[in-house]
Design an enzyme around this catalytic site. Structure first.
Site, PDB file in Angstrom:
ATOM      1  N   GLU A   1       0.692  -1.145  -0.018  1.00 36.88           N
ATOM      2  CA  GLU A   1       0.045  -0.020   0.119  1.00 36.88           C
ATOM      3  C   GLU A   1       0.969   1.155   0.023  1.00 36.88           C
ATOM      4  OE1 GLU A   1      -3.401  -1.890   2.672  1.00 36.88           O
ATOM      5  OE2 GLU A   1      -1.495  -0.955   3.521  1.00 36.88           O
TER       6      GLU A   1
ATOM      7  N   CYS B   1       3.471   8.262   0.901  1.00 41.93           N
ATOM      8  CA  CYS B   1       3.782   7.550   1.955  1.00 41.93           C
ATOM      9  C   CYS B   1       4.219   6.386   1.180  1.00 41.93           C
ATOM     10  CB  CYS B   1       2.911   7.469   3.143  1.00 41.93           C
ATOM     11  SG  CYS B   1       3.433   6.243   4.285  1.00 41.93           S
TER      12      CYS B   1
ATOM     13  N   CYS C   1       6.411  -6.930   7.542  1.00 43.64           N
ATOM     14  CA  CYS C   1       7.482  -6.317   8.214  1.00 43.64           C
ATOM     15  C   CYS C   1       7.902  -7.337   9.303  1.00 43.64           C
ATOM     16  CB  CYS C   1       6.882  -5.259   8.821  1.00 43.64           C
ATOM     17  SG  CYS C   1       8.365  -4.285   9.932  1.00 43.64           S
TER      18      CYS C   1
ATOM     19  N   CYS D   1       6.218  -5.259  15.861  1.00 42.16           N
ATOM     20  CA  CYS D   1       5.774  -4.315  16.952  1.00 42.16           C
ATOM     21  C   CYS D   1       4.279  -4.693  17.367  1.00 42.16           C
ATOM     22  CB  CYS D   1       5.728  -2.853  16.445  1.00 42.16           C
ATOM     23  SG  CYS D   1       7.495  -2.524  16.150  1.00 42.16           S
TER      24      CYS D   1
ATOM     25  N   CYS E   1       1.042  -2.545  15.761  1.00 44.12           N
ATOM     26  CA  CYS E   1       0.983  -2.274  14.371  1.00 44.12           C
ATOM     27  C   CYS E   1       0.483  -3.218  13.581  1.00 44.12           C
ATOM     28  CB  CYS E   1       2.605  -2.154  13.741  1.00 44.12           C
ATOM     29  SG  CYS E   1       2.808  -1.990  12.046  1.00 44.12           S
TER      30      CYS E   1
ATOM     31  N   CYS F   1      -7.858  -0.798   7.098  1.00 44.74           N
ATOM     32  CA  CYS F   1      -6.819  -1.108   7.402  1.00 44.74           C
ATOM     33  C   CYS F   1      -5.927  -0.287   8.312  1.00 44.74           C
ATOM     34  CB  CYS F   1      -5.852  -0.968   5.941  1.00 44.74           C
ATOM     35  SG  CYS F   1      -3.990  -1.236   6.337  1.00 44.74           S
TER      36      CYS F   1
HETATM   37  N1  SAH Z   1       9.010   0.521  10.124  1.00 43.40           N
HETATM   38  C1  SAH Z   1       9.079   2.053  10.341  1.00 43.40           C
HETATM   39  C2  SAH Z   1       8.156   2.550   9.291  1.00 43.40           C
HETATM   40  C3  SAH Z   1       6.767   2.088   9.384  1.00 43.40           C
HETATM   41  S1  SAH Z   1       5.776   2.428  10.565  1.00 43.40           S
HETATM   42  C4  SAH Z   1       9.017   2.380  11.702  1.00 43.40           C
HETATM   43  O1  SAH Z   1       8.801   1.711  12.593  1.00 43.40           O
HETATM   44  O2  SAH Z   1       9.020   3.684  11.754  1.00 43.40           O
HETATM   45  C5  SAH Z   1       5.373   4.029  10.740  1.00 43.40           C
HETATM   46  C6  SAH Z   1       4.926   4.623  12.068  1.00 43.40           C
HETATM   47  O3  SAH Z   1       3.571   4.571  12.265  1.00 43.40           O
HETATM   48  C7  SAH Z   1       5.797   4.251  13.154  1.00 43.40           C
HETATM   49  O4  SAH Z   1       6.325   5.488  13.957  1.00 43.40           O
HETATM   50  C8  SAH Z   1       4.972   3.426  13.953  1.00 43.40           C
HETATM   51  O5  SAH Z   1       5.327   3.810  15.220  1.00 43.40           O
HETATM   52  C9  SAH Z   1       3.669   4.271  13.671  1.00 43.40           C
HETATM   53  N2  SAH Z   1       2.435   3.081  13.950  1.00 43.40           N
HETATM   54  C10 SAH Z   1       2.273   1.759  13.668  1.00 43.40           C
HETATM   55  N3  SAH Z   1       1.244   1.386  14.163  1.00 43.40           N
HETATM   56  C11 SAH Z   1       0.442   2.392  14.455  1.00 43.40           C
HETATM   57  C12 SAH Z   1      -0.806   2.509  15.135  1.00 43.40           C
HETATM   58  N4  SAH Z   1      -1.624   1.393  15.242  1.00 43.40           N
HETATM   59  N5  SAH Z   1      -1.366   3.756  15.535  1.00 43.40           N
HETATM   60  C13 SAH Z   1      -0.443   4.664  15.415  1.00 43.40           C
HETATM   61  N6  SAH Z   1       0.764   4.820  14.825  1.00 43.40           N
HETATM   62  C14 SAH Z   1       1.176   3.577  14.591  1.00 43.40           C
END
Ligand code: SAH
Length: 365
Positions: free
Chosen positions: A104, A117, A124, A128, A131, A347
């Site tokens: 995406e 973006c 990934c 985390c 995420c 999503c």
């Molecule tokens: N892997 C990289 C880039 C992708 S995530 C990273 O970790 O930075 C991009 C951003 O989205 C990161 O700052 C992550 O902490 C945030 N993020 C991921 N899931 C989220 C959620 N459910 N709500 C808000 N921010 C989120």
């Protein structure tokens, strides 16, 4: 054999010209007995005029065009779906890659900024806890061409002359875990012979791979780095972001500091606020202290609820309180609730991106 794999096989034998650096293109044309300057001509067709067929490259000799048609191709991204938000400020794209995997990207409008973006991986591996992409697991790295194709395809759809003004690597994947292809894509975005964007308009966001952050500091690239910190103690951060066991807060902040000093740019810290998990006043005070260790600014991102994670977004007043405490010592971007939430509903990750970008837009102007 499916049409899909046929397409793949056909192309596998040929060289994709998209994603090759000027040096690589020069080597290629010289192998064919052509002068070096043909590489620049090719780059201009690829990235400026963006033609799809070799026969339209009228300043190249017929024989070279023929050879290119036999031995090379120019990749294209295939748009599967395009979803526009009610407010028309964001469009979500779902792309299908040549092997059938899907990634995406999001196009966002904010005043005079047009931001894309990008995804850097299919899925990934960082796992985390909060995420949506992490829930999918890791499939593979994207190539530089696949990264660029998201941008170029979206830009082709724009009806304004300016084109895309900003790029953020905040889609699917961990860009620094796909280091070489990410850096290559950035070099092509910023090469005056290719896309010619300015380095300062590009932001790489990372979960905190300290070794690669240090390596990135040595690239002589004046782009932006955002570190997803998301917690203020190692115990909390490791629970949310397993990568913290390998690169704890101390180490990742040191690496980010090195990057900031090497590039002479403040880093951005990102902090996703999750109710009852990392949103207390004590967290805010610890964050304020951690921020004193390096030149940086902060983007607070209220958590977006996703399927399969038992976390919630804090109340707005809690978010504000947190912000006020940190802002006593440091620059904190105003918190903004984002555009495009309606289309992101399906999503979690896309919602993430919108939110995040909303905050970024204000902080680095
Ligand atoms: N892997 C990289 C880039 C992708 S995530 C990273 O970790 O930075 C991009 C951003 O989205 C990161 O700052 C992550 O902490 C945030 N993020 C991921 N899931 C989220 C959620 N459910 N709500 C808000 N921010 C989120």
């Amino acid at each position: 054999m499916t049409a899909q794999s046929q397409r793949y096989d056909q192309k596998a034998a040929k060289i994709n010209l998209k994603g090759l650096t000027l040096l690589e293109l020069e080597e290629l044309v010289m192998q064919w007995g052509e002068p070096k300057y043909r590489a620049k001509q090719l780059m201009s067709w690829l990235y400026r005029r963006r033609v799809r067929a070799f026969e339209t490259m009228t300043n190249l000799p017929h024989q070279l065009r023929q050879r290119l048609a036999n031995l090379a191709y120019i990749s294209e991204a295939r748009i599967l779906t395009r979803t526009t938000s009610n407010t028309d400020t964001a469009i979500k794209y779902l792309f299908e890659l040549v092997d059938g995997s899907r990634v995406e990207s999001v196009l966002m409008y904010d005043q005079d900024r047009i931001t894309v973006c990008l995804s850097s991986q299919v899925g990934c591996a960082m796992a985390c806890d909060f995420c949506a992409t992490a829930k999918m697991g890791f499939f593979r790295n994207l190539t530089a061409a696949e990264i660029l194709d998201q941008l170029i395809t979206i830009e082709r759809e724009l009806d304004n002359e300016k084109g895309v003004t900003h790029v953020v690597f905040m889609g699917m994947g961990e860009p620094l875990a796909n280091y070489n292809q990410t850096v290559k894509a950035i070099r092509l975005m910023t090469d005056a012979n290719a896309l010619g964007m300015s380095e300062g308009k590009i932001t790489v966001s990372t979960s905190g791979l300290a070794r690669q952050i240090r390596q990135f500091a040595g690239e002589q690239l004046k782009c932006n780095l955002a570190l997803s910190l998301n917690a203020t103690t190692d115990a909390d951060r490791t629970r949310l972001m397993p990568i913290n066991a390998k690169y704890p807060i101390d180490e990742v902040l040191d690496a980010t500091r090195e990057w900031a000093l090497a590039t002479q740019r403040p880093a951005t810290l990102e902090y996703v606020l999750i109710r009852g998990v990392n949103d207390t006043a004590a967290d805010a005070r610890r964050l304020r202290k951690l921020m004193g260790r390096l030149p940086c600014k902060l983007n607070l991102i209220p958590f977006n609820e996703i399927e399969g994670a038992d976390f919630q977004r804090p109340e707005l007043n809690q978010v504000e309180r947190f912000r006020r405490i940190v802002a006593e010592g440091h620059h904190v971007a105003p918190i903004r609730f984002s555009k495009g939430r309606d289309i992101a509903a399906a999503c979690g990750q896309l919602r993430t991106i919108y939110e995040k970008q909303g905050a970024m837009l204000l902080s680095d102007s």
